[in-house]
Design a protein around this motif. Structure first.
Motif, PDB file in Angstrom:
ATOM      1  N   GLU A 120      16.684   3.220   0.472  1.00 31.75           N
ATOM      2  CA  GLU A 120      17.427   2.568   1.531  1.00 31.75           C
ATOM      3  C   GLU A 120      18.958   2.958   0.710  1.00 31.75           C
ATOM      4  O   GLU A 120      19.503   3.658   1.168  1.00 31.75           O
ATOM      5  N   ILE A 121      19.279   2.848  -0.583  1.00 35.96           N
ATOM      6  CA  ILE A 121      20.237   3.003  -1.651  1.00 35.96           C
ATOM      7  C   ILE A 121      20.222   4.489  -1.756  1.00 35.96           C
ATOM      8  O   ILE A 121      21.016   5.292  -1.612  1.00 35.96           O
ATOM      9  N   ASP A 122      18.977   4.809  -2.617  1.00 35.94           N
ATOM     10  CA  ASP A 122      19.236   6.734  -2.866  1.00 35.94           C
ATOM     11  C   ASP A 122      17.401   7.267  -2.916  1.00 35.94           C
ATOM     12  O   ASP A 122      16.655   6.948  -3.005  1.00 35.94           O
ATOM     13  N   PRO A 123      17.151   7.972  -1.494  1.00 45.47           N
ATOM     14  CA  PRO A 123      16.125   8.334  -0.951  1.00 45.47           C
ATOM     15  C   PRO A 123      15.855   9.389  -2.367  1.00 45.47           C
ATOM     16  O   PRO A 123      14.577   9.758  -2.189  1.00 45.47           O
ATOM     17  N   THR A 124      16.647   9.608  -3.156  1.00 49.84           N
ATOM     18  CA  THR A 124      16.115  10.618  -4.109  1.00 49.84           C
ATOM     19  C   THR A 124      15.292   9.874  -5.076  1.00 49.84           C
ATOM     20  O   THR A 124      14.995  10.755  -6.202  1.00 49.84           O
ATOM     21  N   ASN A 125      15.690   8.721  -5.079  1.00 50.10           N
ATOM     22  CA  ASN A 125      15.180   8.224  -6.241  1.00 50.10           C
ATOM     23  C   ASN A 125      13.740   8.360  -6.453  1.00 50.10           C
ATOM     24  O   ASN A 125      12.044   7.626  -6.093  1.00 50.10           O
ATOM     25  N   THR A 126      13.422   9.163  -7.903  1.00 46.17           N
ATOM     26  CA  THR A 126      12.036   9.121  -8.454  1.00 46.17           C
ATOM     27  C   THR A 126      10.779   8.614  -8.603  1.00 46.17           C
ATOM     28  O   THR A 126       9.961   8.413  -8.338  1.00 46.17           O
ATOM     29  N   ARG A 127      11.786   7.252  -9.368  1.00 46.06           N
ATOM     30  CA  ARG A 127      10.442   6.051  -9.399  1.00 46.06           C
ATOM     31  C   ARG A 127       9.801   5.448  -8.413  1.00 46.06           C
ATOM     32  O   ARG A 127       9.155   5.496  -7.907  1.00 46.06           O
ATOM     33  N   ALA A 128      11.066   5.482  -7.103  1.00 53.36           N
ATOM     34  CA  ALA A 128      10.586   5.052  -5.852  1.00 53.36           C
ATOM     35  C   ALA A 128       8.964   5.720  -4.981  1.00 53.36           C
ATOM     36  O   ALA A 128       8.294   5.436  -4.048  1.00 53.36           O
ATOM     37  N   ARG A 129      10.074   7.196  -5.336  1.00 54.32           N
ATOM     38  CA  ARG A 129       9.521   7.576  -4.863  1.00 54.32           C
ATOM     39  C   ARG A 129       7.373   7.980  -4.645  1.00 54.32           C
ATOM     40  O   ARG A 129       6.622   8.165  -4.534  1.00 54.32           O
ATOM     41  N   TYR A 130       7.646   8.084  -6.824  1.00 56.18           N
ATOM     42  CA  TYR A 130       5.962   7.437  -7.069  1.00 56.18           C
ATOM     43  C   TYR A 130       5.448   6.845  -6.919  1.00 56.18           C
ATOM     44  O   TYR A 130       4.237   6.733  -6.181  1.00 56.18           O
ATOM     45  N   TYR A 131       6.594   5.553  -6.777  1.00 55.30           N
ATOM     46  CA  TYR A 131       5.550   4.215  -6.302  1.00 55.30           C
ATOM     47  C   TYR A 131       4.585   4.026  -4.552  1.00 55.30           C
ATOM     48  O   TYR A 131       4.165   3.896  -4.077  1.00 55.30           O
ATOM     49  N   ALA A 132       6.302   4.577  -3.836  1.00 57.23           N
ATOM     50  CA  ALA A 132       6.021   4.664  -2.285  1.00 57.23           C
ATOM     51  C   ALA A 132       4.285   5.841  -2.570  1.00 57.23           C
ATOM     52  O   ALA A 132       3.416   5.040  -1.112  1.00 57.23           O
ATOM     53  N   GLY A 133       3.844   6.810  -3.627  1.00 49.07           N
ATOM     54  CA  GLY A 133       2.446   7.384  -2.765  1.00 49.07           C
ATOM     55  C   GLY A 133       1.790   6.227  -3.696  1.00 49.07           C
ATOM     56  O   GLY A 133       1.068   6.310  -2.421  1.00 49.07           O
ATOM     57  N   ILE A 134       1.580   5.449  -4.736  1.00 46.22           N
ATOM     58  CA  ILE A 134       0.810   4.444  -4.617  1.00 46.22           C
ATOM     59  C   ILE A 134       0.990   3.227  -3.112  1.00 46.22           C
ATOM     60  O   ILE A 134      -0.553   3.496  -3.151  1.00 46.22           O
ATOM     61  N   LEU A 135       1.395   2.959  -3.330  1.00 45.79           N
ATOM     62  CA  LEU A 135       1.395   1.886  -1.445  1.00 45.79           C
ATOM     63  C   LEU A 135       0.855   3.128  -0.355  1.00 45.79           C
ATOM     64  O   LEU A 135       0.161   2.527   0.037  1.00 45.79           O
ATOM     65  N   MET A 136       0.625   4.680  -0.294  1.00 44.31           N
ATOM     66  CA  MET A 136       0.580   5.207   0.991  1.00 44.31           C
ATOM     67  C   MET A 136      -1.103   5.113   0.375  1.00 44.31           C
ATOM     68  O   MET A 136      -1.478   5.255   1.492  1.00 44.31           O
TER      69      MET A 136
END
Length: 233
Positions: free
Chosen positions: A85-101
């Motif tokens: 929500e704060i920063d959609p480009t954050n790389t760490r969040a995107r990596y762990y979102a992949g783990i969630l998926m």
């Protein structure tokens, strides 16, 4: 270990020392004491309050995930959502979102997230080698034939692409899953993954079309329709 013990003692008398709690969380994580590191990071987030950044939320999610042996809990998912929500480009969040998926078996969504991270070419990032070693398996689970699209080298070279070109490349991969389902059919899980994948790409019209097609295909299976509805939402 000795210094960490001293830091713990100091923080007993300084519970609102932001720098101290950050140091404690980082060093406990380096020592592999992730459960304690999570408690220290909880203190960091408490002290920061509304001033917490996307980096802070992504770090909080990371410690919770690793402490739980790579399980993404609802609390970790909430932290990831706040980071996005704060920063959609954050790389760490995107990596762990992949783990969630992966945890949700939404492999097409993981592929969309991780392919873009590979394409950005941050080879020194700690997650880069992990993604590189797992992307083929993720693609296979998503029903995406990577051999029919860009090669791994081409994906890595896509760091020079514009964001529009990278998205178009990923869109082509997801389209392969769509074509296979249209011609050969597949289980409801794959239809749900495809709906979510188009959502990740921001193509809500395509997601809606797939939802309308799939709900008719599985009309006589209420449980399947419920799964599709969840993906559409």
């Amino acid at each position: 270990v000795e210094l960490v013990a001293q830091l713990k003692d100091v923080l007993q008398e300084r519970p609102d020392d932001l720098t101290g709690h950050r140091m404690l969380a980082d060093n406990l994580a380096q020592l592999g004491q992730y459960a304690e590191a999570r408690k220290a990071q909880d203190s960091v987030m408490r002290i920061l309050g509304d001033e917490a950044t996307a980096v802070d939320y992504a770090s909080h999610a990371e410690i919770m995930i690793v402490a739980a042996n790579w399980y993404v809990s609802p609390e970790a998912e909430s932290a990831l959502a706040r980071a996005f929500e704060i920063d959609p480009t954050n790389t760490r969040a995107r990596y762990y979102a992949g783990i969630l998926m992966i945890q949700r078996q939404d492999y097409a969504q993981t592929y969309a997230l991780w392919s873009e991270l590979l394409a950005e070419g941050q080879t020194d990032a700690p997650w880069y080698a992990v993604i590189e070693s797992q992307i083929d398996a993720v693609a296979a689970e998503a029903g995406i034939d990577r051999l029919a699209g860009p090669t791994a080298d081409q994906v890595n070279a896509a760091g020079d692409m514009s964001e529009e070109d990278r998205n178009e490349m990923i869109r082509g991969m997801v389209a392969q899953l769509s074509d296979r389902l249209a011609t050969e059919g597949g289980p409801v899980e794959e239809w749900a993954r495809l709906i979510r994948a188009y959502g990740v790409l921001g193509d809500t019209r395509a997601a809606s079309d797939i939802w309308n097609e799939a709900k008719e295909l599985f009309a006589e299976n209420p449980e399947a329709v419920d799964a599709l509805l969840e993906a559409a939402r």
